[in-house]
Design a protein around this motif. Structure first.
Motif, short mmCIF file in Angstrom:
data_model
loop_
_atom_site.label_atom_id
_atom_site.label_comp_id
_atom_site.label_asym_id
_atom_site.label_seq_id
_atom_site.Cartn_x
_atom_site.Cartn_y
_atom_site.Cartn_z
N PHE A 102 14.27 10.32 -3.18
CA PHE A 102 13.65 9.11 -3.53
C PHE A 102 11.80 9.23 -3.85
N PHE A 103 11.70 9.90 -2.53
CA PHE A 103 9.96 10.35 -2.59
C PHE A 103 9.62 11.81 -2.79
N PRO A 104 10.41 12.79 -4.54
CA PRO A 104 9.35 13.62 -4.85
C PRO A 104 8.57 14.09 -3.98
N ASN A 105 7.33 13.50 -3.87
CA ASN A 105 6.14 13.79 -3.61
C ASN A 105 5.56 13.58 -2.52
N GLY A 106 6.65 13.26 -1.47
CA GLY A 106 6.35 13.62 0.41
C GLY A 106 5.28 12.09 0.31
N ASN A 107 5.62 11.16 -0.42
CA ASN A 107 4.58 9.97 0.07
C ASN A 107 5.36 8.61 0.59
N ALA A 108 6.78 9.21 1.14
CA ALA A 108 7.89 7.49 1.77
C ALA A 108 6.42 7.84 3.16
N PRO A 109 6.66 6.09 3.75
CA PRO A 109 5.79 5.47 3.95
C PRO A 109 6.31 6.17 5.66
N ALA A 110 5.05 5.87 6.75
CA ALA A 110 5.23 6.84 7.93
C ALA A 110 6.01 5.85 8.78
N ALA A 111 5.69 4.31 8.42
CA ALA A 111 5.98 3.60 9.62
C ALA A 111 6.74 1.96 8.51
N GLY A 112 7.43 2.22 7.10
CA GLY A 112 7.83 1.34 6.67
C GLY A 112 9.63 1.59 7.12
N ASP A 113 9.36 -0.13 6.87
CA ASP A 113 11.09 -1.00 7.58
C ASP A 113 11.94 -0.72 6.06
N ALA A 114 12.85 -1.09 4.80
CA ALA A 114 13.88 -0.72 3.76
C ALA A 114 12.64 -1.59 3.33
N ASP A 115 12.26 -3.05 3.01
CA ASP A 115 11.56 -3.88 1.75
C ASP A 115 10.25 -2.78 1.91
N ALA A 116 9.26 -1.77 2.39
CA ALA A 116 8.20 -0.74 2.38
C ALA A 116 8.50 0.30 1.39
N MET A 117 10.37 0.99 2.19
CA MET A 117 10.21 2.13 1.08
C MET A 117 10.59 1.72 -0.23
N THR A 118 12.08 0.43 -0.33
CA THR A 118 11.92 0.51 -1.82
C THR A 118 11.31 0.00 -2.76
N LYS A 119 9.71 -0.13 -2.38
CA LYS A 119 8.70 -0.52 -3.30
C LYS A 119 7.95 0.03 -2.47
N ALA A 120 7.63 1.28 -1.94
CA ALA A 120 6.85 2.56 -2.34
C ALA A 120 8.12 3.42 -3.48
N ALA A 121 8.90 3.48 -3.41
CA ALA A 121 9.97 4.76 -3.91
C ALA A 121 9.97 3.44 -5.81
N ASN A 122 9.58 2.22 -5.99
CA ASN A 122 9.75 1.76 -6.97
C ASN A 122 11.59 2.25 -7.31
N ASP A 123 12.03 1.86 -5.91
CA ASP A 123 13.60 2.00 -6.28
C ASP A 123 14.89 1.56 -5.37
N ASP A 124 15.29 -0.08 -5.69
CA ASP A 124 15.95 -0.07 -4.45
C ASP A 124 16.75 -0.08 -3.65
N ARG A 125 16.95 1.49 -4.16
CA ARG A 125 18.65 2.00 -3.31
C ARG A 125 17.87 3.21 -2.14
N ALA A 126 16.16 3.00 -1.88
CA ALA A 126 15.39 3.67 -1.08
C ALA A 126 15.64 2.89 0.48
#
Length: 529
Positions: free
Chosen positions: A338-362
């Protein structure tokens, strides 16, 4: 095979020790134990119900009853659950999940160091044969019946038997083959021969199973048989040496064109009201659920295992159960899908993760977590997956504070879309418009960016994004030659090395358990064990 408890029971003419009385056909799975000293008659509906109950219950007492009460001897009853065992053998050795527990055979699965005496490898083998023997008994006792109910039940029993044999051909390869109840030692069949049997059973059973979405929820219908056929054909080259991409695409398309439809909201598929509510429409996508009910269906496998093992009670948002076992978390390779560029939020919950990935499955949780699994025994070493919960989409209260209501979507429609796409790309030697459309249908549901074409490598990653932690990853990696015996793909702690190392090719199959080889001279062990 004598360690398969049900075989001994049948031989003693007391099958109903295991065929526990159940108050409704499949609906709530309340168990009413039967006294084997007085019950020797065949109750068709009770035995039929037990066939389905073995998918979601572990014995006649549960959730971890007295010694000997579980369906399968020689393994802790809580660990003997059908799906929990399948999940462990397909997910823990692969690139998605890593468990921090240091006992129960878990490290050997995580590192790819199991042997023919491994408790979980042995436990699943006997669980599958327990279920097959029960189906064999039911089919023998109902042979020749022509009333509508018996015809339908027999077709479903054949489907469930084929499902169990599917897991045997996939996990163990060349295995003992039995279609009758007998104390004789069974012979071993070649993988290609078992493939033909499963195919024949599914084709014939589908003729008399109920039409898609006309059966009782929780029971299989024609579409489930078509999807299992599509899965079988997709893996035909692995099982037989001969690919059958056209047939895989054909039966995937039949499933897509059936009365099932994708659930509009991805995360609803894994919530406590996924059997249907005013808000949750997941039951339009789930072809075959394993029914769970916190009030009446209790075991330490099923959805409780998926939810409790991926959560910790003291530092994660509510997930609907008091059980937080802090075991299974994500290998960094899954997050990178979901984050091939290593840009996953370091302190994220599910909402932050799915928003950052632009993918509801993250559906990851990274607060207080590290992406890299530097310390294998620490749950916070690695991102958590919060895909599964015992919360309801409609906000209503669940049946129990500990045991879960979330049905397990053992088979769901999304599989048909990815099966169709992969089969089309493989048989055409590259991307096609139809394959691209199938994948984009799923990506649009997840609000993910669509592409104009997808290579096989893209499709393997899409299998991970859509079906993360759903108990199939090892099989997909083997089909793509990315599991054992190759050096071009690795993951953290593969082979027990932090940076990953090559697994021996023989690990593409699990061993026939030593216990069975020792008592049955007809059996030959798989190579390498």
């Amino acid at each position: 095979m004598k360690r398969n408890k049900i075989t001994a029971w049948v031989a003693a003419c007391a099958i109903l020790i295991s065929a526990s009385g159940i108050t409704s056909c499949v609906g709530d799975l309340d168990v009413e134990p039967i006294d084997p000293s007085v019950t020797t008659t065949f109750d068709q509906n009770k035995v039929f119900t037990k066939i389905y109950a073995t998918l979601g219950l572990t014995g006649i007492e549960g959730p971890a009853g007295s010694p000997g009460s579980g369906d399968v001897d020689g393994i802790d009853e809580g660990s003997s659950d059908f799906f929990r065992l399948i999940w462990n053998l397909n997910e823990l050795p692969a690139d998605e999940a890593h468990c921090c527990w240091i006992d129960g055979g878990v490290p050997e699965l995580v590192h790819g160091t199991w042997d023919a005496s491994h408790s979980l490898v042995t436990g699943l083998y006997y669980r599958l044969y327990f279920d097959i023997t029960l189906c064999n008994f039911f089919l023998e006792q109902t042979e020749g019946k022509t009333d509508a109910e018996s015809v339908t039940q027999r077709a479903e029993a054949r489907f469930i038997r084929a499902l169990n044999y599917y897991y045997l051909i996939d996990l163990y390869g060349k295995v003992p083959f039995v279609t009758t109840v007998s104390t004789e030692k069974p012979s071993q069949v070649e993988r290609a021969e078992l493939f033909k049997f499963i195919e024949k059973e599914l084709l014939e059973a589908s003729e008399t199973m109920k039409d898609p979405r006309t059966n009782t929820y929780g029971r299989a219908d024609k579409a489930a048989a078509w999807l299992l056929l599509a899965r079988l054909y997709l893996n035909a080259e692995v099982y037989t040496g001969t690919p059958q991409w056209a047939k895989a695409a054909e039966y995937a398309q039949k499933t897509i064109n059936s009365a099932y439809s994708l659930c509009p909201v991805y995360k609803h598929l894994f919530m406590a009201d996924n059997n249907g509510s005013s808000v949750n429409k997941a039951n339009t996508e789930i072809l075959l659920p394993i029914l769970q009910d916190g009030g009446t269906t209790r075991n330490y496998g099923g959805s409780l295992y998926l939810i409790a093992s991926t959560h910790k009670t003291d530092d994660m948002p509510a997930f609907g159960t008091t059980e937080g076992w802090a075991g299974n978390r994500c290998r960094p390779q899954l997050v990178s899908k979901f984050f091939p560029n290593g840009n996953a939020p370091a302190a994220g919950d599910a909402d932050a993760m799915t928003k950052a990935a632009n993918d509801d499955r993250a559906l990851f949780f990274s607060k207080g977590r590290s992406l890299s699994i530097d310390v294998e025994s620490e749950f916070a070493s690695g991102y958590s997956l919060v895909k599964f919960s015992n919360l309801r989409a409609d906000g209503a209260t669940t049946h129990d504070s500990k045991f879960t209501d979330t049905d397990l979507p053992l088979m769901r429609l999304a599989e048909a879309y990815l099966t169709y796409a992969e089969a089309e790309v493989r048989r055409n030697g590259g991307p096609t418009a139809a394959a691209t459309e199938a994948i984009n249908t799923l990506r649009k549901r997840a609000h993910a960016k669509t592409e104009t074409s997808y290579t096989l490598s893209n499709i393997l990653d899409e299998w991970a994004r859509e079906f993360a932690f759903e108990g199939r990853r090892r099989s997909d990696l083997i089909r793509f030659n990315r599991f054992a015996g190759n050096a071009d793909y690795t993951w953290q702690w593969k082979g027990g090395a932090k940076d990953g190392t090559t697994l021996s090719r023989h690990l593409n199959l699990y061993p026939i358990p030593t216990k069975d080889v020792n008592v049955n001279s007809n059996l030959k062990q798989n190579p390498g064990y």
